[in-house]
Scaffold this motif. Sequence first.
Motif, PDB file in Angstrom:
ATOM      1  N   PRO A 161       0.788  -1.245   0.000  1.00 21.53           N
ATOM      2  CA  PRO A 161       0.000   0.000   0.000  1.00 21.53           C
ATOM      3  C   PRO A 161       0.814   1.286   0.000  1.00 21.53           C
ATOM      4  N   GLU A 162       2.126   1.226  -0.263  1.00 22.86           N
ATOM      5  CA  GLU A 162       2.922   2.458  -0.180  1.00 22.86           C
ATOM      6  C   GLU A 162       2.514   3.523  -1.187  1.00 22.86           C
ATOM      7  N   ILE A 219      -0.107   4.944  -1.272  1.00 20.46           N
ATOM      8  CA  ILE A 219      -0.794   5.974  -0.474  1.00 20.46           C
ATOM      9  C   ILE A 219       0.161   7.125  -0.184  1.00 20.46           C
ATOM     10  N   LEU A 235       3.645  -4.866   4.585  1.00 19.88           N
ATOM     11  CA  LEU A 235       3.429  -3.953   5.704  1.00 19.88           C
ATOM     12  C   LEU A 235       4.665  -3.133   6.025  1.00 19.88           C
ATOM     13  N   GLY A 236       5.848  -3.677   5.689  1.00 22.42           N
ATOM     14  CA  GLY A 236       7.062  -2.919   5.903  1.00 22.42           C
ATOM     15  C   GLY A 236       7.133  -1.780   4.903  1.00 22.42           C
ATOM     16  N   LEU A 237       7.605  -0.626   5.373  1.00 24.03           N
ATOM     17  CA  LEU A 237       7.682   0.526   4.470  1.00 24.03           C
ATOM     18  C   LEU A 237       8.803   0.295   3.457  1.00 24.03           C
ATOM     19  N   GLY A 238       8.492   0.433   2.194  1.00 25.91           N
ATOM     20  CA  GLY A 238       9.495   0.282   1.147  1.00 25.91           C
ATOM     21  C   GLY A 238       9.659  -1.174   0.742  1.00 25.91           C
ATOM     22  N   GLY A 239      10.606  -1.388  -0.149  1.00 31.10           N
ATOM     23  CA  GLY A 239      10.866  -2.754  -0.599  1.00 31.10           C
ATOM     24  C   GLY A 239      10.202  -3.025  -1.934  1.00 31.10           C
ATOM     25  N   TYR A 293       9.033  -0.210  -4.450  1.00 25.94           N
ATOM     26  CA  TYR A 293       9.155   1.092  -3.791  1.00 25.94           C
ATOM     27  C   TYR A 293      10.556   1.376  -3.283  1.00 25.94           C
ATOM     28  N   TRP A 335      -5.502  -5.150   1.400  1.00 28.79           N
ATOM     29  CA  TRP A 335      -6.177  -6.160   2.220  1.00 28.79           C
ATOM     30  C   TRP A 335      -6.621  -7.351   1.369  1.00 28.79           C
ATOM     31  N   PRO A 372       4.062 -10.524   4.394  1.00 33.40           N
ATOM     32  CA  PRO A 372       4.625  -9.705   5.465  1.00 33.40           C
ATOM     33  C   PRO A 372       5.384  -8.482   4.936  1.00 33.40           C
ATOM     34  N   MET A 407      -5.981   0.787   0.660  1.00 34.91           N
ATOM     35  CA  MET A 407      -5.920  -0.274   1.667  1.00 34.91           C
ATOM     36  C   MET A 407      -6.816  -1.441   1.277  1.00 34.91           C
ATOM     37  N   THR A 451      -5.519  -6.706   8.446  1.00 33.49           N
ATOM     38  CA  THR A 451      -4.085  -6.440   8.383  1.00 33.49           C
ATOM     39  C   THR A 451      -3.298  -7.652   8.873  1.00 33.49           C
ATOM     40  N   GLY A 500      -7.939  -4.868  12.140  1.00 35.02           N
ATOM     41  CA  GLY A 500      -6.890  -5.666  12.781  1.00 35.02           C
ATOM     42  C   GLY A 500      -6.799  -7.047  12.145  1.00 35.02           C
TER      43      GLY A 500
END
Lengths: 508, 72
Positions: free
Chosen positions: A74-75, A77, A228-232, A235, A294, A225, A290, A217, A214
């Motif tokens: 979702p980055e 966003i 959910l981490g920012l970047g990668g 991105y 999801w 997994p 999102m 996510t 909850g």
Amino acid sequence: MADTTLQLGIVGGYMVVALAVGVVAYRLTDRTAEDYYLASRTLGTVVLLFTTFATLLSAFTFFGGPNLAYSAGPEWILVMGLMDGIIFAVLWYVLGYKQWLVGKRHGYVTLGEMLGDRFGSTPLRVVVAAVSLFWLFPYVMLQQKGAGQAIVGLTDGAVPFWVGAGGITLFMVLYVALSGMRGVAWTDTLQGLFMLSLVWVAVAWVLSAVGGSGEATGALAATNPDFLGLGGGLYTPQYIVSTAVSIAFGVTMFPQINQRFFAAGSKKVLKRTFALWPVLVVLLFVPAFMLGAWAAGLGVTVPEGGNVIPAILAEYTPTWFAALVIAGAMAAMMSSSDSMLLSGSSYLTRDVYRPLTGRDDATDERTDRREALLARVGVVVFATLSFVASLYTPGTLVQIGDTAFSGFAQLTVPVALALYWQGTTRRGMYAGVVGSQLFYGLHVFPVVAALSGLVGLDVALPATYLGWTPGVVGILVGLLLTVGVSLVTAPAATEDRSAYAVSGIEGD
Amino acid sequence: MSTVRLVGWAVVALVLMALAVPWFLWGDAGTAFGLPVWLWWHVGWMALASVVFAVFARTDWGLGIEEVKPRG
């Protein structure tokens, strides 16, 4: 079949409402060009906010963006927030407010008119309009194609592509030709509010079915997994910044957005819109993207070539609601296309047709009436041509449409310099505008590779420069060319260097 | 004085842009209240940006643009 009828009914009903709004607006329209293109510079806060917002949203909000979130996390966003919420808001002030004051003072309706007047150059006016139309036309075509495909998908092919795309084009032409900017702005407001509410209902519906954000996510953390981490993955920092900068810069030079800078009713309207901007962006893109992310965790499968939002809605919501959201997506496409038709027509008639046929900017009543008629003819011509093109969608046009944002972004720096730096000269503008377009164009179209292939060499321009896209590098090239050439050339005799000096009293 | 304000607001704008993406959370996958922490930062930051924009619109709107003194 009953479903198809229901879905078509919802989409059809929606279009009738849009047309009705157009008719009401028509009754309030003066028969002048300024009223037709700019609603006589009277738009209020809510209407200006939502018309600009809805115009910015295309099929990407409902299809492309969530698809990206589904496949890469979702980055996006963050890209939208940085781009639309902050950089665009700053440009809204820096370029928008200034253009509004200058436009109000001199009565400008298009960007080309504004530049042509300051630099005493009709050719510059034509060049700016031609560059804009070059990127705009294929982009409109892609919207029509998207709408046609959405109808085909919705009805499982019962309605053929040309009927879907043609029907939508016809509706848009009807209400745009009838009512001009006022009708477009009103239908946009309706469409913007409709899309915003729809997205929140969709999120509430899906989340209540799966037990809350909850849970959703958590499911995403189990399956993807890394999302959910920012970047990668896709991105990288350069990707996020390049994309945000080139889209934000591009957006301000898209004719339909740029022209809205002239249409505000008052200074107060501009101030309020400016401050509300970041919040509105978050309100729309967080839920929409999102949902896409999801869907990956919830194991929603997207058919080949399909989109994730319809897929997740089909899983968790009733058919009628999914049809409403498709109608919302069509609303997004229409609200962009109607504005593009109107602005495209103004560039075509005022900045290309008029100078080439030797008509001047006379403002007597007779010219004004003829102008307003010509504007409507322009809308019909533009829409018909792009509809015909959408039936064939040649690959080159698709590529131009896909790269349109960065193409427009190349205009931003020369225009900003012209607005703020009195040392900008006509030759500097030519160098900056044409040079950056050439630089960017050579990266989009494989001209260099093809030419070198002819003489047996294997040369190609790099796809990125240290991770930065040619779109962003081109903006720098435009800056260097405009400043450099302006410094070494003298202003032409017909330039009016003080044309953009404004006191702000115009806005009170 | 207005130059100081101009530079000050330019710095504020740059900071707003620079931290709209929480670079210091790069790679962090922590979640809170059902959403990634970095997304909460972003939402909060955008709300802050709105407030800052509103303050600018109230206090210094026109800075750097309304350069010419009104005549008369």
